[in-house]
Write a protein that holds these residues in place. Structure first.
Motif, PDB file in Angstrom:
ATOM      1  N   TYR A  60      21.025 -22.890 -10.005  1.00 41.69           N
ATOM      2  CA  TYR A  60      21.323 -24.160 -10.661  1.00 41.69           C
ATOM      3  C   TYR A  60      22.810 -24.305 -10.907  1.00 41.69           C
ATOM      4  N   TYR A  61      23.285 -25.549 -10.834  1.00 41.40           N
ATOM      5  CA  TYR A  61      24.690 -25.859 -11.120  1.00 41.40           C
ATOM      6  C   TYR A  61      24.719 -27.103 -11.986  1.00 41.40           C
ATOM      7  N   GLY A  62      25.432 -27.036 -13.085  1.00 44.24           N
ATOM      8  CA  GLY A  62      25.568 -28.188 -13.962  1.00 44.24           C
ATOM      9  C   GLY A  62      25.739 -27.709 -15.390  1.00 44.24           C
ATOM     10  N   ARG A  63      25.341 -28.553 -16.305  1.00 42.18           N
ATOM     11  CA  ARG A  63      25.485 -28.209 -17.716  1.00 42.18           C
ATOM     12  C   ARG A  63      24.811 -26.864 -18.001  1.00 42.18           C
ATOM     13  N   GLN A  64      25.558 -25.954 -18.596  1.00 48.26           N
ATOM     14  CA  GLN A  64      25.081 -24.573 -18.739  1.00 48.26           C
ATOM     15  C   GLN A  64      23.797 -24.440 -19.535  1.00 48.26           C
ATOM     16  N   ASP A  65      23.650 -25.201 -20.608  1.00 47.38           N
ATOM     17  CA  ASP A  65      22.427 -25.077 -21.412  1.00 47.38           C
ATOM     18  C   ASP A  65      21.207 -25.511 -20.612  1.00 47.38           C
ATOM     19  N   ILE A  66      21.367 -26.567 -19.814  1.00 45.99           N
ATOM     20  CA  ILE A  66      20.247 -27.061 -19.012  1.00 45.99           C
ATOM     21  C   ILE A  66      19.965 -26.101 -17.859  1.00 45.99           C
ATOM     22  N   ALA A  67      21.008 -25.628 -17.189  1.00 48.64           N
ATOM     23  CA  ALA A  67      20.834 -24.675 -16.080  1.00 48.64           C
ATOM     24  C   ALA A  67      20.140 -23.405 -16.578  1.00 48.64           C
ATOM     25  N   ARG A  68      20.527 -22.930 -17.750  1.00 50.42           N
ATOM     26  CA  ARG A  68      19.909 -21.735 -18.334  1.00 50.42           C
ATOM     27  C   ARG A  68      18.421 -21.992 -18.618  1.00 50.42           C
ATOM     28  N   PHE A  69      18.118 -23.161 -19.195  1.00 53.06           N
ATOM     29  CA  PHE A  69      16.720 -23.520 -19.457  1.00 53.06           C
ATOM     30  C   PHE A  69      15.926 -23.552 -18.155  1.00 53.06           C
ATOM     31  N   LEU A  70      16.468 -24.230 -17.131  1.00 56.19           N
ATOM     32  CA  LEU A  70      15.748 -24.361 -15.864  1.00 56.19           C
ATOM     33  C   LEU A  70      15.531 -23.015 -15.179  1.00 56.19           C
ATOM     34  N   SER A  71      16.428 -22.081 -15.380  1.00 55.97           N
ATOM     35  CA  SER A  71      16.274 -20.771 -14.736  1.00 55.97           C
ATOM     36  C   SER A  71      15.034 -20.034 -15.246  1.00 55.97           C
ATOM     37  N   ARG A  72      14.494 -20.476 -16.375  1.00 57.33           N
ATOM     38  CA  ARG A  72      13.290 -19.850 -16.934  1.00 57.33           C
ATOM     39  C   ARG A  72      12.024 -20.660 -16.633  1.00 57.33           C
ATOM     40  N   VAL A  73      12.172 -21.775 -15.922  1.00 51.68           N
ATOM     41  CA  VAL A  73      11.033 -22.645 -15.612  1.00 51.68           C
ATOM     42  C   VAL A  73      10.628 -22.428 -14.147  1.00 51.68           C
ATOM     43  N   PRO A  74       9.334 -22.203 -13.880  1.00 48.32           N
ATOM     44  CA  PRO A  74       8.909 -22.096 -12.475  1.00 48.32           C
ATOM     45  C   PRO A  74       9.226 -23.402 -11.730  1.00 48.32           C
ATOM     46  N   VAL A  75       9.766 -23.276 -10.522  1.00 52.08           N
ATOM     47  CA  VAL A  75      10.168 -24.455  -9.742  1.00 52.08           C
ATOM     48  C   VAL A  75       9.004 -25.416  -9.541  1.00 52.08           C
ATOM     49  N   ASN A  76       7.806 -24.882  -9.351  1.00 50.55           N
ATOM     50  CA  ASN A  76       6.652 -25.764  -9.127  1.00 50.55           C
ATOM     51  C   ASN A  76       6.184 -26.464 -10.397  1.00 50.55           C
ATOM     52  N   ALA A  77       6.751 -26.125 -11.554  1.00 47.34           N
ATOM     53  CA  ALA A  77       6.414 -26.812 -12.801  1.00 47.34           C
ATOM     54  C   ALA A  77       7.304 -28.028 -13.041  1.00 47.34           C
TER      55      ALA A  77
END
Length: 86
Positions: A60-77
């Motif tokens: 992920y690239y972008g706002r760090q808080d959002i990128a960090r959150f997304l890194s813990r979310v399964p892509v298919n979710a």
């Protein structure tokens, strides 16, 4: 141009996630230009770029808080859909 993306609402923040090729994320200037251009489709929202590697693992690239959150979310979710950029 058609692309895959999603609008996500999480903890009071609404943001967009857009799938791009890995080389876009690998070059900061290109990534920033992509985010800037995507504000036409997602006005007023932070935009985070996602690029899968060869194994399908997301970066992920972008706002760090959002990128960090997304890194813990399964892509298919993530609620992906097709968008048009004119």
């Amino acid at each position: 141009m058609r692309f895959q993306g999603a609008v996500v609402r999480q903890q009071g923040v609404t943001f967009a996630v857009v799938v791009v090729k890995k080389h876009v994320i690998d070059h900061r200037t290109e990534a920033e230009q992509a985010i800037h251009g995507l504000h036409a489709v997602f006005p007023g929202m932070p935009v985070v770029l996602m690029a899968p590697d060869h194994g399908g693992r997301p970066t992920y690239y972008g706002r760090q808080d959002i990128a960090r959150f997304l890194s813990r979310v399964p892509v298919n979710a993530i609620p992906w859909r097709e968008y048009d950029l004119h």
